[in-house]
Design a protein around this motif. Structure first.
Motif, mmCIF file in Angstrom:
data_model
loop_
_atom_site.group_PDB
_atom_site.id
_atom_site.type_symbol
_atom_site.label_atom_id
_atom_site.label_comp_id
_atom_site.label_asym_id
_atom_site.label_seq_id
_atom_site.Cartn_x
_atom_site.Cartn_y
_atom_site.Cartn_z
ATOM 1 N N VAL A 1 0.877 -1.204 -0.099
ATOM 2 C CA VAL A 1 -0.053 -0.278 0.129
ATOM 3 C C VAL A 1 0.718 1.217 -0.133
ATOM 4 O O VAL A 1 1.676 1.401 0.881
ATOM 5 C CB VAL A 1 -0.937 0.003 1.181
ATOM 6 N N ASN A 2 0.798 2.141 -0.960
ATOM 7 C CA ASN A 2 1.584 3.379 -1.192
ATOM 8 C C ASN A 2 0.794 4.369 -1.093
ATOM 9 O O ASN A 2 -0.323 4.810 -1.914
ATOM 10 C CB ASN A 2 2.218 2.990 -2.582
ATOM 11 N N ILE A 3 0.958 5.183 0.077
ATOM 12 C CA ILE A 3 0.075 6.233 0.401
ATOM 13 C C ILE A 3 0.874 7.565 -0.113
ATOM 14 O O ILE A 3 1.895 8.201 0.147
ATOM 15 C CB ILE A 3 0.072 6.563 1.939
ATOM 16 N N ALA A 4 0.011 8.015 -1.224
ATOM 17 C CA ALA A 4 0.661 9.278 -2.098
ATOM 18 C C ALA A 4 -0.398 10.201 -2.460
ATOM 19 O O ALA A 4 -1.408 10.840 -1.486
ATOM 20 C CB ALA A 4 1.581 8.854 -3.008
ATOM 21 N N GLY A 5 -0.636 10.709 -3.620
ATOM 22 C CA GLY A 5 -1.634 11.401 -3.762
ATOM 23 C C GLY A 5 -2.466 11.124 -5.358
ATOM 24 O O GLY A 5 -2.767 11.944 -5.818
ATOM 25 N N VAL A 6 -2.503 9.689 -5.315
ATOM 26 C CA VAL A 6 -3.176 9.249 -6.546
ATOM 27 C C VAL A 6 -4.467 9.777 -6.796
ATOM 28 O O VAL A 6 -5.325 10.187 -6.065
ATOM 29 C CB VAL A 6 -3.204 7.659 -6.750
ATOM 30 N N GLY A 7 -4.976 10.112 -7.986
ATOM 31 C CA GLY A 7 -5.984 10.879 -8.483
ATOM 32 C C GLY A 7 -5.856 12.262 -8.715
ATOM 33 O O GLY A 7 -6.543 12.788 -9.393
ATOM 34 N N THR A 8 -4.867 12.912 -8.194
ATOM 35 C CA THR A 8 -4.354 14.240 -8.296
ATOM 36 C C THR A 8 -3.516 14.402 -9.726
ATOM 37 O O THR A 8 -2.897 13.403 -9.933
ATOM 38 C CB THR A 8 -3.524 14.719 -7.195
ATOM 39 N N THR A 9 -3.884 15.221 -10.549
ATOM 40 C CA THR A 9 -3.416 15.490 -11.756
ATOM 41 C C THR A 9 -2.407 16.658 -11.814
ATOM 42 O O THR A 9 -1.810 16.675 -12.880
ATOM 43 C CB THR A 9 -4.382 15.508 -12.859
ATOM 44 N N ALA A 10 -2.371 17.444 -10.694
ATOM 45 C CA ALA A 10 -1.341 18.508 -10.437
ATOM 46 C C ALA A 10 0.140 17.854 -10.624
ATOM 47 O O ALA A 10 0.465 16.788 -10.058
ATOM 48 C CB ALA A 10 -1.683 19.369 -9.388
ATOM 49 N N GLY A 11 1.131 18.726 -10.992
ATOM 50 C CA GLY A 11 2.334 18.144 -11.121
ATOM 51 C C GLY A 11 2.948 17.260 -12.314
ATOM 52 O O GLY A 11 1.962 16.528 -12.823
ATOM 53 N N ARG A 12 4.039 17.111 -12.466
ATOM 54 C CA ARG A 12 4.507 16.077 -13.451
ATOM 55 C C ARG A 12 6.078 15.723 -13.319
ATOM 56 O O ARG A 12 6.560 16.435 -12.440
ATOM 57 C CB ARG A 12 4.430 16.847 -14.861
ATOM 58 N N LEU A 13 6.275 14.629 -13.814
ATOM 59 C CA LEU A 13 7.869 14.566 -13.932
ATOM 60 C C LEU A 13 8.529 15.235 -14.870
ATOM 61 O O LEU A 13 8.156 15.515 -15.904
ATOM 62 C CB LEU A 13 8.057 12.926 -14.331
#
Length: 266
Positions: free
Chosen positions: A122-134
């Motif tokens: 389980v990786n707790i981050a910000g999936v579903g958020t589309t702001a930001g990029r590589l």
């Protein structure tokens, strides 16, 4: 018999709450964290491994100390930095801690996960958020750095990490989870002013930690059936979302492999 659970960033906030909840269910819980004083406050029976997870060598060292089958790996470690910092490996700190430590733990503990009957990450981050990029031209933020940009980039990298891990056919199911604004980690910011503002906002708008960790605790006990699951604040995220692009995931995996952070296969 309880499960074997490994939690990175588990000495405070949501990570600690998850550790305590699974410990209360009789699980064998191992917490990895950098703060030894906080580690000593964990209850008897919870194993604490002190490590600086922004260091590639430290992640390798601590992963080698985990020798039993691992039923669940929960990834929380993150610490915002207002100024660009480089680790001893020459990597930008946020990239190293928030993304790379999670990549490494998942891959280094693969044999331990494969030895468990029903493993999950389980990786707790910000999936579903589309702001930001590589920033493919400057993934280490050498030319232009900001705290927000670095955090968003690492969040998008974790999205792609879940995609590439699942695509590689590992036995462990992968869950990407965005809990939303939670009363957790509010003491982590370097600025006292920002910490005060966050705590004030949290009083009115943030979710209680217990609510945010409840799905995590459940996934550890009963992993989803699909190779990859993405949940944003309780709602499923379509795996066709642009931030979960398989081509970008493969590109990031190739870049990360090129950093020579894992031993070469024999």
């Amino acid at each position: 018999m309880g499960k074997s659970v490994v939690i990175s960033g588990g000495t405070s906030g949501m990570g600690r709450a998850t550790a305590l909840a699974r410990h209360a269910r009789g699980d064998r819980v191992t917490v990895i964290g950098s703060n030894e004083a906080k580690g000593r406050t964990l209850p008897a029976g919870v194993r604490f491994l002190q490590a600086d997870l922004s260091s590639v060598a430290e992640v390798h060292r601590v992963a080698a100390e985990i020798t039993e089958p691992v039923d669940a790996l929960a990834l929380f470690a993150n610490r915002p930095s207002s100024k660009r910092r480089e680790t001893a490996d020459g990597l930008e700190f946020t990239f190293a801690l928030y993304y790379l430590s999670r990549y490494l733990l998942g891959h280094l503990l693969k044999p331990r996960l494969d030895a468990a009957p029903d493993p999950v990450i389980v990786n707790i981050a910000g999936v579903g958020t589309t702001a930001g990029r590589l920033n493919w031209d400057d993934p280490q933020s050498r030319e232009k750095y900001s705290l927000v940009r670095a955090q968003l980039q690492a969040g998008r990298a974790n999205d792609l990490l879940g995609v590439s891990f699942a695509a590689q056919g590992h036995r462990a199911r992968y869950v990407l989870y965005h809990p939303g604004f939670t009363r957790s980690g509010l003491d982590g910011h370097e600025s006292p002013l920002v910490r005060g503002v966050l705590k004030t906002l949290a009083t009115f708008f943030a979710r209680p930690v217990a609510d945010s960790v409840r799905p995590i605790v459940d996934w550890i006990g009963n992993p989803p059936g699909e190779p990859l699951t993405a949940i944003d604040r309780g709602k499923p995220v379509a795996l066709t979302l642009k931030t979960l692009d398989p081509a970008d995931a493969a590109r990031l995996d190739a870049y990360t492999t090129g950093l020579a952070v894992l031993p070469r296969p024999r």
